[in-house]
Design an enzyme around this catalytic site. Structure first.
Site, PDB file in Angstrom:
ATOM      1  CD  GLU A  60       6.116   0.759   9.281  1.00 46.15           C
ATOM      2  OE1 GLU A  60       6.100   1.118   8.032  1.00 46.15           O
ATOM      3  OE2 GLU A  60       6.823   0.377   9.885  1.00 46.15           O
ATOM      4  CE1 TYR A  86       8.274  -2.040   3.597  1.00 49.97           C
ATOM      5  CE2 TYR A  86       6.887  -0.516   3.565  1.00 49.97           C
ATOM      6  CZ  TYR A  86       7.338  -0.889   2.253  1.00 49.97           C
ATOM      7  OH  TYR A  86       8.331  -0.737   1.988  1.00 49.97           O
ATOM      8  CG  HIS A 129       7.479  -3.545  -1.611  1.00 47.26           C
ATOM      9  ND1 HIS A 129       9.550  -3.957  -1.810  1.00 47.26           N
ATOM     10  CD2 HIS A 129       7.139  -2.300  -1.178  1.00 47.26           C
ATOM     11  CE1 HIS A 129       9.415  -2.470  -1.031  1.00 47.26           C
ATOM     12  NE2 HIS A 129       8.783  -2.134  -0.553  1.00 47.26           N
TER      13      HIS A 129
END
Length: 337
Positions: A60, A86, A129
């Site tokens: 990322e 993330y 998530h």
């Protein structure tokens, strides 16, 4: 007028932006050949080629760092972080570089970068998530933060974000990808094809950044919401019988303070709702602004309804999720305050 899911509207926004400007490029983990984990970029690589839509390594910081360099030298990258959870490895690049480059260069460089990422819970994604990190970005000067609640706005806001000269954090409530969600997980899903905001104009249009919209007119209390919570707020108003005015903020920074002030001065009460954890959530900023600008019009203390101060649980998702029952209780309480 065509009807689309939010996934299709976001994909269409990419197509429109890429057709209008060859400098627009799209990349991220699995966004090319695979079309993204939620298929928001499906078909872009086939249509525009591997030099304009391509896959990146699982890194990322590298995704955003590369995009910042591209943006500084004339491209308009729109990158995808596979889940908002993330983004933390890229946070330094976003905060220290993307948000500062215009100021550090005295305007010699800009950073027309859009960072898309699915956000929020409601899909049993568990603690890694399901996070809603919007407050981490609204705190940073130089960033714009957008949270659409429907396909029509998602397309118009994404095109506006890609065309903006500043870095934009574009948070997509994943629970809304395929239909509006009012918090009643045990009821049948309503598809966007049966909702008015599933109508999405063809071609190019924009929804201006920094402009909220009133989704439900009311006179008793103002509810400030964004993303999935817009539909939770509408459901809570109906179920509680409280004549609530529901405002969909759409853009958290810049914030449409004028619409908020006008509504609270009319109703005299305010409830703020968001899915992120309560402490230091964006609702605290909203409450402070309402208190500052509407103090002499308030008939009761401002209430906040939010996620609990704990990692997002998997087994107890609907206990954590700020549903219509919790919000309805806050609405009735603030009416009695």
């Amino acid at each position: 007028m065509p009807r689309m899911t939010m996934i299709e509207a976001i994909r269409d926004a990419h197509v429109v932006a890429m057709e209008r400007d060859r400098n627009v490029v799209v990349f991220g983990e699995d966004v090319g050949y695979f079309g993204g984990v939620f298929r928001c970029t499906q078909g872009l690589q086939e249509k525009f080629g591997k030099d304009r839509c391509f896959d990146s390594p699982i890194n990322e910081a590298g995704i955003v760092g590369t995009a910042i360099g591209m943006a500084a030298y004339g491209l308009r990258p729109c990158v995808e972080i596979q889940f908002a959870d993330y983004v933390y490895p890229a946070y330094d690049q976003i905060v220290s570089e993307a948000a500062r480059i215009r100021h550090r260069s005295a305007g010699d460089f800009t950073c027309p970068l859009t960072v898309r990422m699915p956000t929020g819970g409601g899909i049993f994604g568990g603690q890694t998530h399901s996070q809603s990190p919007e407050a981490l970005f609204t705190h940073v000067s130089g960033l714009k933060v957008v949270v659409p609640s429907n396909p029509h706005d998602a397309k118009g806001l994404l095109i506006a974000s890609i065309e903006d000269e500043n870095p934009v954090i574009f948070l997509e409530p994943k629970r809304l990808y395929n239909g509006p969600f009012d918090g009643h997980h045990d009821k049948p899903i309503i598809p966007w094809s049966k909702h008015p905001l599933g109508e999405v104009p063809a071609g190019h249009y924009t929804v201006p950044l920094g402009k909220a919209v009133v989704r439900r007119e009311g006179s008793a209390v103002t509810v400030l919401a964004y993303g999935t919570m817009v539909y939770v707020a509408e459901a809570a108003a109906e179920e509680s019988g409280v004549d609530a005015e529901v405002i969909d903020l759409r853009t958290l920074h810049p914030l449409d303070l004028d619409t908020i002030i006008a509504s609270v001065k009319k109703t005299g009460r305010c409830v703020v709702v968001h899915e992120a954890t309560l402490t230091s959530g964006f609702g605290a900023e909203l409450a402070a602004l309402v208190q500052e600008h509407c103090f002499y019009h308030l008939e009761a203390p401002i209430r906040r309804v939010a996620g609990w101060d704990t990692p997002y649980p998997h087994a107890q998702e609907w206990t954590y999720f700020p549903g219509p029952a919790r919000l309805a209780t806050a609405l009735t309480d603030v009416m009695e305050g």
